[in-house]
Scaffold this active site. Structure first.
Site, PDB file in Angstrom:
ATOM      1  N   GLU A   1      44.537  33.583  38.455  1.00 34.63           N
ATOM      2  CA  GLU A   1      43.658  34.307  37.519  1.00 34.63           C
ATOM      3  C   GLU A   1      43.365  35.640  38.186  1.00 34.63           C
ATOM      4  OE1 GLU A   1      41.153  36.255  36.021  1.00 34.63           O
ATOM      5  OE2 GLU A   1      39.589  34.917  36.736  1.00 34.63           O
ATOM      6  N   LEU A   2      43.917  36.724  37.623  1.00 38.21           N
ATOM      7  CA  LEU A   2      43.985  38.004  38.324  1.00 38.21           C
ATOM      8  C   LEU A   2      43.199  39.129  37.651  1.00 38.21           C
ATOM      9  CD1 LEU A   2      47.806  37.802  39.103  1.00 38.21           C
ATOM     10  CD2 LEU A   2      45.913  37.253  40.629  1.00 38.21           C
TER      11      LEU A   2
ATOM     12  N   CYS B   1      35.286  38.634  35.056  1.00 37.47           N
ATOM     13  CA  CYS B   1      36.662  38.976  34.675  1.00 37.47           C
ATOM     14  C   CYS B   1      36.847  39.041  33.157  1.00 37.47           C
ATOM     15  CB  CYS B   1      37.639  37.988  35.287  1.00 37.47           C
ATOM     16  SG  CYS B   1      37.279  36.273  34.889  1.00 37.47           S
TER      17      CYS B   1
ATOM     18  N   GLU C   1      39.363  47.854  35.565  1.00 39.59           N
ATOM     19  CA  GLU C   1      38.151  47.099  35.267  1.00 39.59           C
ATOM     20  C   GLU C   1      36.945  47.884  35.753  1.00 39.59           C
ATOM     21  OE1 GLU C   1      38.170  42.435  35.265  1.00 39.59           O
ATOM     22  OE2 GLU C   1      39.290  43.124  37.002  1.00 39.59           O
TER      23      GLU C   1
END
Length: 242
Positions: free
Chosen positions: A14-15, A48, A145
């Site tokens: 999960e990046l 995230c 992000e």
């Protein structure tokens, strides 16, 4: 992946992501505002699946932004142990520097900060709930992000345009959109290249739901019955002659 490949280890990655939130002109404005606030400002924007880019259709833009700004202005910043606090600190000084860098870059590329944009008086790691409008794809915040309490708002005209903009990223973890048109709901949900899609909802994570993404957001799933599949192997037995 390179380290694991030599021994054929199975992996689940999960990046991170670059989540879009789309507000169509047939959306319920109050529902969209509530969902956007929940998804953008939870944990000071440091998850995230937090919204990174907010796309608002031009026909509803003024009405949505009016209500959204009211809601963001009402958010309280401070230590999480305080009563009625909505937004706590960023994780470290580097996070504050990153938010400032992204805002400075966006303003240089025609963005307009219409709310906040500064360090909060609560302390060096606290940042004001911020809204920056007139965003475009040339800005670093459209690709990176933000991981902070900053709403980057884009205006769009058509469904085709916004789906293309939403998908124009290397990531594909979570996406959100708001619409009361059931035909559009199914059509857009299919077209968005994301592992998870929130429809008229800003919080989508649940233990019973498969959590994970596509593209460079990784692979594999956590949670739900599908989450166990990364931890088991299929064995096929063929019996005969008994």
């Amino acid at each position: 992946m390179a380290q694991s490949s030599t021994t054929l280890k199975k992996m689940s990655l999960e990046l991170g992501g670059n989540a879009p939130l789309i507000v169509f002109d047939d959306a319920n404005i109050q529902q969209a505002v509530k969902g956007a606030i929940a998804s953008k400002y939870r944990n000071a924007g440091q998850t995230c699946v937090c919204v990174n880019r907010i796309f608002v259709q031009e026909g509803i833009y003024a009405a949505f932004m009016r209500e959204y700004k009211k809601a963001v202005k009402g958010l309280k910043v401070g230590a999480g142990t305080g009563k009625g606090i909505d937004i706590g600190p960023l994780i470290n000084k580097d996070s504050v520097k990153k938010v400032n860098r992204l805002l400075k870059d966006a303003v240089k590329k025609d963005g307009t900060i219409t709310l906040g944009g500064q360090q909060h008086e609560a302390g060096p790691l606290f940042f004001q709930p911020t809204i920056i409008e007139n965003c475009n794809t040339k800005m670093a915040l459209s690709e990176e992000e933000i991981f902070g309490p900053v709403s980057a708002v884009f205006k769009f005209s058509s469904e085709d345009e916004v789906v293309k903009l939403a998908n124009d990223t290397a990531y594909g973890l979570a996406a959100y959109f708001f619409s009361q048109n059931i035909n559009r709901v199914w059509r857009v949900a299919e077209r968005l290249e994301y592992g998870m899609v929130g429809i008229n909802e800003g919080i989508i994570s649940h233990a019973e739901a498969p959590f994970g993404g596509v593209k460079e957001s990784g692979f594999g799933r956590e949670g739900s019955k599908y989450g166990i599949e990364d931890y088991v192997n299929i064995k096929y037995l063929c019996l005969g002659g008994m």
